[in-house]
Design a protein around this motif. Structure first.
Motif, PDB file in Angstrom:
ATOM      1  N   LYS A 204       7.209  -0.351  10.308  1.00  0.00           N
ATOM      2  CA  LYS A 204       6.391   0.764   9.836  1.00  0.00           C
ATOM      3  C   LYS A 204       6.441   0.841   8.309  1.00  0.00           C
ATOM      4  N   ASP A 205       5.320   1.208   7.715  1.00  0.00           N
ATOM      5  CA  ASP A 205       5.175   1.367   6.266  1.00  0.00           C
ATOM      6  C   ASP A 205       5.147   0.045   5.501  1.00  0.00           C
ATOM      7  N   THR A 206       5.125  -1.073   6.194  1.00  0.00           N
ATOM      8  CA  THR A 206       4.907  -2.363   5.538  1.00  0.00           C
ATOM      9  C   THR A 206       3.708  -3.031   6.205  1.00  0.00           C
TER      10      THR A 206
ATOM     11  N   HIS B  88     -16.465 -12.924   5.945  1.00  0.00           N
ATOM     12  CA  HIS B  88     -16.134 -12.424   4.611  1.00  0.00           C
ATOM     13  C   HIS B  88     -14.956 -11.465   4.684  1.00  0.00           C
ATOM     14  N   VAL B  89     -14.108 -11.511   3.662  1.00  0.00           N
ATOM     15  CA  VAL B  89     -12.936 -10.649   3.602  1.00  0.00           C
ATOM     16  C   VAL B  89     -13.380  -9.222   3.308  1.00  0.00           C
ATOM     17  N   THR B  90     -12.950  -8.279   4.157  1.00  0.00           N
ATOM     18  CA  THR B  90     -13.321  -6.872   3.980  1.00  0.00           C
ATOM     19  C   THR B  90     -12.119  -5.972   3.701  1.00  0.00           C
ATOM     20  N   HIS B  91     -10.926  -6.369   4.149  1.00  0.00           N
ATOM     21  CA  HIS B  91      -9.733  -5.552   3.949  1.00  0.00           C
ATOM     22  C   HIS B  91      -8.553  -6.447   3.568  1.00  0.00           C
ATOM     23  N   ILE B  92      -7.783  -6.029   2.566  1.00  0.00           N
ATOM     24  CA  ILE B  92      -6.534  -6.704   2.213  1.00  0.00           C
ATOM     25  C   ILE B  92      -5.428  -5.660   2.160  1.00  0.00           C
ATOM     26  N   PHE B  93      -4.411  -5.835   3.006  1.00  0.00           N
ATOM     27  CA  PHE B  93      -3.248  -4.960   3.017  1.00  0.00           C
ATOM     28  C   PHE B  93      -2.014  -5.778   2.634  1.00  0.00           C
ATOM     29  N   LEU B  94      -1.379  -5.417   1.533  1.00  0.00           N
ATOM     30  CA  LEU B  94      -0.117  -6.021   1.112  1.00  0.00           C
ATOM     31  C   LEU B  94       0.799  -4.885   0.661  1.00  0.00           C
ATOM     32  N   LYS B  95       1.224  -4.100   1.609  1.00  0.00           N
ATOM     33  CA  LYS B  95       2.018  -2.902   1.327  1.00  0.00           C
ATOM     34  C   LYS B  95       3.507  -3.201   1.519  1.00  0.00           C
ATOM     35  N   ARG B  96       4.308  -2.870   0.501  1.00  0.00           N
ATOM     36  CA  ARG B  96       5.757  -3.100   0.521  1.00  0.00           C
ATOM     37  C   ARG B  96       6.088  -4.578   0.782  1.00  0.00           C
TER      38      ARG B  96
ATOM     39  N   TYR C 201     -17.408  -8.219  -0.480  1.00  0.00           N
ATOM     40  CA  TYR C 201     -17.550  -7.416   0.735  1.00  0.00           C
ATOM     41  C   TYR C 201     -16.335  -6.507   0.963  1.00  0.00           C
ATOM     42  N   LEU C 202     -15.414  -6.469   0.028  1.00  0.00           N
ATOM     43  CA  LEU C 202     -14.187  -5.697   0.199  1.00  0.00           C
ATOM     44  C   LEU C 202     -14.473  -4.211   0.402  1.00  0.00           C
ATOM     45  N   GLN C 203     -13.809  -3.629   1.398  1.00  0.00           N
ATOM     46  CA  GLN C 203     -13.882  -2.197   1.659  1.00  0.00           C
ATOM     47  C   GLN C 203     -12.545  -1.504   1.416  1.00  0.00           C
ATOM     48  N   GLU C 204     -11.462  -2.264   1.471  1.00  0.00           N
ATOM     49  CA  GLU C 204     -10.147  -1.640   1.328  1.00  0.00           C
ATOM     50  C   GLU C 204      -9.167  -2.591   0.660  1.00  0.00           C
ATOM     51  N   ILE C 205      -8.452  -2.065  -0.348  1.00  0.00           N
ATOM     52  CA  ILE C 205      -7.378  -2.771  -1.026  1.00  0.00           C
ATOM     53  C   ILE C 205      -6.158  -1.862  -1.002  1.00  0.00           C
ATOM     54  N   ASP C 206      -5.074  -2.327  -0.399  1.00  0.00           N
ATOM     55  CA  ASP C 206      -3.829  -1.548  -0.380  1.00  0.00           C
ATOM     56  C   ASP C 206      -2.681  -2.431  -0.858  1.00  0.00           C
ATOM     57  N   PHE C 207      -2.301  -2.247  -2.134  1.00  0.00           N
ATOM     58  CA  PHE C 207      -1.179  -2.963  -2.735  1.00  0.00           C
ATOM     59  C   PHE C 207      -0.046  -1.990  -3.052  1.00  0.00           C
ATOM     60  N   SER C 208       0.036  -0.893  -2.348  1.00  0.00           N
ATOM     61  CA  SER C 208       0.987   0.158  -2.686  1.00  0.00           C
ATOM     62  C   SER C 208       2.429  -0.249  -2.407  1.00  0.00           C
ATOM     63  N   ALA C 209       3.347   0.392  -3.153  1.00  0.00           N
ATOM     64  CA  ALA C 209       4.791   0.211  -2.972  1.00  0.00           C
ATOM     65  C   ALA C 209       5.237  -1.228  -3.202  1.00  0.00           C
ATOM     66  N   ASN C 210       4.839  -1.795  -4.342  1.00  0.00           N
ATOM     67  CA  ASN C 210       5.305  -3.106  -4.774  1.00  0.00           C
ATOM     68  C   ASN C 210       5.888  -2.980  -6.186  1.00  0.00           C
ATOM     69  N   TYR C 211       5.882  -4.070  -6.928  1.00  0.00           N
ATOM     70  CA  TYR C 211       6.386  -4.063  -8.304  1.00  0.00           C
ATOM     71  C   TYR C 211       5.332  -4.622  -9.258  1.00  0.00           C
ATOM     72  N   LEU C 212       4.081  -4.374  -8.935  1.00  0.00           N
ATOM     73  CA  LEU C 212       2.987  -4.905  -9.739  1.00  0.00           C
ATOM     74  C   LEU C 212       2.974  -4.259 -11.127  1.00  0.00           C
ATOM     75  N   ASN C 213       2.697  -5.062 -12.139  1.00  0.00           N
ATOM     76  CA  ASN C 213       2.659  -4.566 -13.514  1.00  0.00           C
ATOM     77  C   ASN C 213       1.308  -4.892 -14.139  1.00  0.00           C
TER      78      ASN C 213
END
Length: 290
Positions: free
Chosen positions: A90-92, A109-117, A133-145
């Motif tokens: 959960k949460d990843t 075509h890619v529509t959603h990318i989830f890379l959470k935690r 065609y992207l509808q959703e990008i979730d890169f939350s809870a990482n160390y992106l700068n």
């Protein structure tokens, strides 16, 4: 007599051959075509998923910039298998979702990318804009700068942009205001600074915007919301048309946006406006900022 009989039999054989030849030719042609089709489209190929080659190229660059080594390009990204669809706790989340449209039935075509935690320590890639065609990008809870790429403003199908709980720096690009379909913008808990761009007023479908938060209201939801609504309107805030829990106020060249969640408030804007708003809310409702 035997000569005549022999002649008669020969005549019949010739007629039979002449009548059979066209049929044999058609049978040969049909068999040849079937064989060719089988070679070109083996059983099951019609159902095979094929990602747009240009999007695969973009995904390779995106993986490199994110420092994401989990995607395996020996597998088709839109296959929904292997490294492209990993069941985690959960949460990843590590998942790529694709679809095909009536505009292009040849490729998915890619529509959603989830890379959470996922412990990613790279940057947010500008090449995401190549996945049109992207509808959703979730890169939350990482160390992106690094900064938020202005190129993301060209993703006109985007509904959710979640970059919260990272180490992003700089200002929010004004181009984000071009994402008129956007419903969720999560930039919470980063090192962003400066004024919110006025173009964010164009996000009329926005339901959730996270940047800073107030919590700890001690009144019943209905009564406190009525009081809060009255107080914000008194302070000169305008209520959103698409979302009655969204308020905004433009002061000179600065904008402050507020989203109300039951007994919490999420808000974002120029630093001094945020401090002033937090002070007023603490004095009026005894709220604390996190």
């Amino acid at each position: 007599m035997s000569s005549l009989s022999h002649f008669h039999c020969s005549s019949v054989s010739a007629m039979a051959i002449n009548s059979v030849l066209p049929f044999m030719f058609l049978l040969f042609l049909y068999t040849s075509l079937m064989y060719c089709c089988y070679i070109a489209h083996p059983v099951g190929a019609a159902a095979a998923t094929i990602t747009d080659p240009q999007e695969v190229k973009a995904l390779r660059i995106i993986a490199n910039k994110l420092q994401n080594r989990k995607w395996k390009f020996s597998e088709d990204p839109c296959s929904g298998k292997g490294s492209w669809n990993v069941n985690q706790e959960k949460d990843t989340k590590n998942m790529v979702i694709c679809n095909y449209t009536s505009e292009d039935t040849k490729f998915h075509h890619v529509t959603h990318i989830f890379l959470k935690r996922q412990n990613l320590s790279g940057v947010v890639p500008a090449e995401l804009a190549n996945l049109t065609y992207l509808q959703e990008i979730d890169f939350s809870a990482n160390y992106l700068n690094g900064s938020i790429p202005l190129e993301l403003g060209s993703l006109h199908h985007l509904l959710n942009l979640s970059l919260g709980i990272n180490r992003l720096l700089g200002r929010i690009p004004k181009e984000i205001g071009n994402l008129e379909s956007l419903k969720k913008l999560d930039l919470f808990s980063n090192n962003l600074y400066g004024r919110l761009p006025k173009s964010l007023v164009n996000l009329t479908n926005l339901e959730i915007m996270l940047r800073k938060a107030l919590y700890g209201l001690k009144q019943a939801p209905r009564s406190w919301y009525a009081r809060l609504d009255k107080y914000l309107l008194k302070l000169g805030y305008t209520k959103g048309n698409a979302d009655s829990n969204l308020y905004y106020k433009i002061t000179n060249d600065d904008i402050l946006v507020i989203e109300v969640f039951v007994d919490d408030i999420i808000f974002g804007g120029e630093e001094e406006l945020c401090k002033d708003f937090a002070t007023k809310m603490h004095e009026e409702f005894e709220m604390s900022m996190i």
